[in-house]
Design a protein around this motif. Structure first.
Motif, PDB file in Angstrom:
ATOM      1  N   THR A 282       0.829  -1.207   0.000  1.00 41.55           N
ATOM      2  CA  THR A 282       0.000   0.000   0.000  1.00 41.55           C
ATOM      3  C   THR A 282       0.862   1.254   0.000  1.00 41.55           C
ATOM      4  OG1 THR A 282      -1.735  -1.186   1.212  1.00 41.55           O
ATOM      5  CG2 THR A 282      -1.866   1.210   1.170  1.00 41.55           C
ATOM      6  N   GLN A 283       1.947   1.244   0.796  1.00 43.40           N
ATOM      7  CA  GLN A 283       2.845   2.399   0.833  1.00 43.40           C
ATOM      8  C   GLN A 283       3.530   2.610  -0.514  1.00 43.40           C
ATOM      9  OE1 GLN A 283       1.650   3.811   4.133  1.00 43.40           O
ATOM     10  NE2 GLN A 283       3.509   4.727   3.353  1.00 43.40           N
ATOM     11  N   PRO A 375      -5.835   3.129  -0.677  1.00 46.67           N
ATOM     12  CA  PRO A 375      -5.102   3.189   0.593  1.00 46.67           C
ATOM     13  C   PRO A 375      -6.002   3.435   1.796  1.00 46.67           C
ATOM     14  CG  PRO A 375      -3.987   4.460  -1.104  1.00 46.67           C
ATOM     15  CD  PRO A 375      -5.322   4.082  -1.664  1.00 46.67           C
ATOM     16  N   LEU A 379      -5.190   0.733   4.755  1.00 45.54           N
ATOM     17  CA  LEU A 379      -4.401   1.072   5.932  1.00 45.54           C
ATOM     18  C   LEU A 379      -5.212   0.993   7.219  1.00 45.54           C
ATOM     19  CD1 LEU A 379      -2.105   3.997   4.732  1.00 45.54           C
ATOM     20  CD2 LEU A 379      -1.502   1.627   5.143  1.00 45.54           C
ATOM     21  N   ARG A 406       6.270   0.652   7.048  1.00 49.93           N
ATOM     22  CA  ARG A 406       5.614   1.720   6.284  1.00 49.93           C
ATOM     23  C   ARG A 406       6.659   2.699   5.754  1.00 49.93           C
ATOM     24  NH1 ARG A 406       0.327   4.377   8.883  1.00 49.93           N
ATOM     25  NH2 ARG A 406       0.474   5.424   6.871  1.00 49.93           N
ATOM     26  N   GLN A 407       7.628   3.069   6.609  1.00 53.04           N
ATOM     27  CA  GLN A 407       8.695   3.959   6.170  1.00 53.04           C
ATOM     28  C   GLN A 407       9.547   3.293   5.097  1.00 53.04           C
ATOM     29  OE1 GLN A 407       9.324   7.141   7.068  1.00 53.04           O
ATOM     30  NE2 GLN A 407       7.544   7.188   8.404  1.00 53.04           N
ATOM     31  N   SER A 410       7.673   3.197   1.832  1.00 52.92           N
ATOM     32  CA  SER A 410       7.680   4.507   1.171  1.00 52.92           C
ATOM     33  C   SER A 410       9.027   4.781   0.509  1.00 52.92           C
ATOM     34  CB  SER A 410       7.371   5.608   2.192  1.00 52.92           C
ATOM     35  OG  SER A 410       6.067   5.474   2.705  1.00 52.92           O
TER      36      SER A 410
END
Length: 488
Positions: A282-283, A375, A379, A406-407, A410
């Protein structure tokens, strides 16, 4: 230690909006600061590399410390760590606003990252702890939806504030958010703890922390610098090799620790692995929209302001769909909202990529809106689901681990998207096509890549529970009364 509600009227809603304010802080500093970089560079006389690390230092520290931040919150108490994180972020924002050179500003950003890494895992756990299992999806949906508005409007806020008040006010804006968040959590909650549990858990795995930092730091630096160094750079692959060896050593060492920094048994559960994988994918999709304004400017001939407004259909569904996703999660379980989210990402990506050849924004518009719904479904649903399948005293660790991925998702998404765009663009330019055609081709390639990655979520659906009772049966009810407990 556990956080429970006080007798204050509407205490759970006060907690919710306090947590929203904390997440808005993190999102705002992630999306508003880049707009102020030009002004910062001119006033502080910073070089290009130093200016890049105004952004990278913040993201790197969050990625490295968010897992230990979650673990330490489990040990010392989620409320205590949340307040400590907010206070750290508050001080760091003041230091950034008062910085007189690049070194001071980067140091302040490092401290901001520390504060964010401390409070992020704790805030998510607090929300799920103070409400019943039947309300967790709804509350988590509202939490993500409202806070995410600041991620969407951050560039606009950063631009207006920088232009009319100066870049330092981008950081001064954090103060009211931080103060309200501290007030809300202290007014609406209190801590209870079992001495036995406290004595058992209060043992920090410092060796694991050192190994984890050595594992994550080279990987994140490599991903952040991939565009600058290039994928053929020996420096980049050396960093990846160091990270890979360190991760293997960390995993082996953690298996034999009595109180490991990261409980690998928790991660061995299939639902946890599936949920984290869906969050990463998703990220990837979310971060891809960072390149869409460039397409709108280069191909559709939008101005910068028009390109920003052009993304509103992507960000608008966040505040509409996330609460709906949470309600569906509470009522039907995770499979239905995840199915809807995966469909939205796949359909939206294909529509946007294919309709881009029309060079007509109105034709692209339905795809933009549908993509933005994806998203929002995924999420809110996955965060609630993950907290429901682990024991309460491990939720901080899980929140930290989820936040890290998540980071990482991304960062990997930015690196992957930029690589696809660059290679596709250069291949067409080298073949003699016009730059506008090359930009359009590259944009379509990147959106179709997101669609293919999102199809993986569809495959993962078979591993998710089909009805609400299957996931809620693994939860524990939040504590409403405190028999035989020590109040701190």
């Amino acid at each position: 230690m556990e956080t429970i509600l006080t007798e204050v009227k509407n205490a759970k809603w006060l907690v919710l909006f306090g947590m929203i304010a904390s997440l808005a802080l993190i999102f705002l500093d992630q999306s508003a600061v880049p707009v102020a970089l030009t002004s910062i560079q001119q006033q502080l006389m910073m070089g290009g590399l130093s200016l890049q690390w105004v952004l990278n230092a913040y993201l790197l520290v969050i990625a490295v410390l968010i897992i230990p931040g979650g673990k330490l919150a489990d040990i010392y108490g989620h409320k205590k760590f949340f307040v400590a994180g907010i206070f750290t972020f508050l001080i760091a924002s003041c230091l950034c606003a008062l910085a007189f050179n690049g070194v001071e500003l980067i140091a302040g950003r490092v401290l901001q990252g520390l504060g964010a890494a401390i409070m992020l895992p704790a805030s998510a756990v607090i929300i799920t702890s103070v409400v019943s299992p039947q309300e967790r999806g709804k509350m988590m949906g509202i939490y993500i939806a409202v806070a995410s508005i600041f991620l969407a409007i951050g560039p606009m806020i950063g631009g207006v504030v920088t232009q009319y008040l100066g870049w330092r006010w981008v950081f001064w804006l954090n103060l009211p958010f931080a103060l309200f968040s501290m007030f809300a959590i202290n007014k609406a909650t209190r801590i209870v703890a079992s001495k036995a549990i406290r004595k058992t858990l209060r043992k920090v795995d410092w060796l694991g922390l050192a190994c984890l930092a050595l594992s994550i730091t080279p990987l994140i630096v490599a991903l952040l610098q991939s565009v600058v160094l290039g994928w053929n750079s020996p420096i980049l692959w050396c960093l990846v090799a160091i990270s890979s060896v360190s991760i293997l050593f960390f995993i082996k060492a953690e298996k034999y620790r009595s109180q490991p920094l990261l409980d690998l048994k928790m991660l061995s559960a299939l639902p946890v692995r599936v949920g984290i994988t869906i969050i990463i994918l998703t990220q990837f999709a979310i971060v891809s929209i960072a390149f869409w304004p460039s397409f709108m400017q280069e191909v559709l001939k939008f101005t910068a302001a028009q390109a920003g407004l052009g993304l509103i259909p992507v960000t608008l569904p966040i505040m509409i769909v996330s609460p709906i996703a949470g309600w569906l999660m509470d009522k039907h379980g995770p499979k239905l909202p995840v199915t809807m989210g995966a469909f939205c990402l796949v359909f939206g990506s294909v529509w946007v990529g294919a309709s881009a050849w029309s060079q007509n924004y109105l034709i692209m518009l339905p795809g933009l809106f549908v993509f933005g719904c994806g998203p929002s479904f995924l999420l809110a649903c996955m965060m609630t689901f993950l907290f429901s399948v682990v024991e309460e005293h491990k939720r901080g660790s899980l929140a930290g681990f989820t936040g890290f991925f998540r980071q990482l998702g991304s960062t990997m998404g930015l690196a992957l998207s930029s690589t696809i765009l660059s290679n596709a663009y250069m291949s067409k330019v080298a073949a003699g096509f016009q730059t506008s055609y090359a930009s359009q081709f590259a944009f379509t390639c990147s959106t179709f890549a997101i669609a293919l990655l999102s199809l993986t979520i569809v495959w993962l659906l078979k591993y998710l529970p089909n009805v609400a009772s299957e996931y809620s049966s693994t939860t524990t009810q939040p504590i409403q009364q405190v028999p035989q407990r020590v109040t701190e």
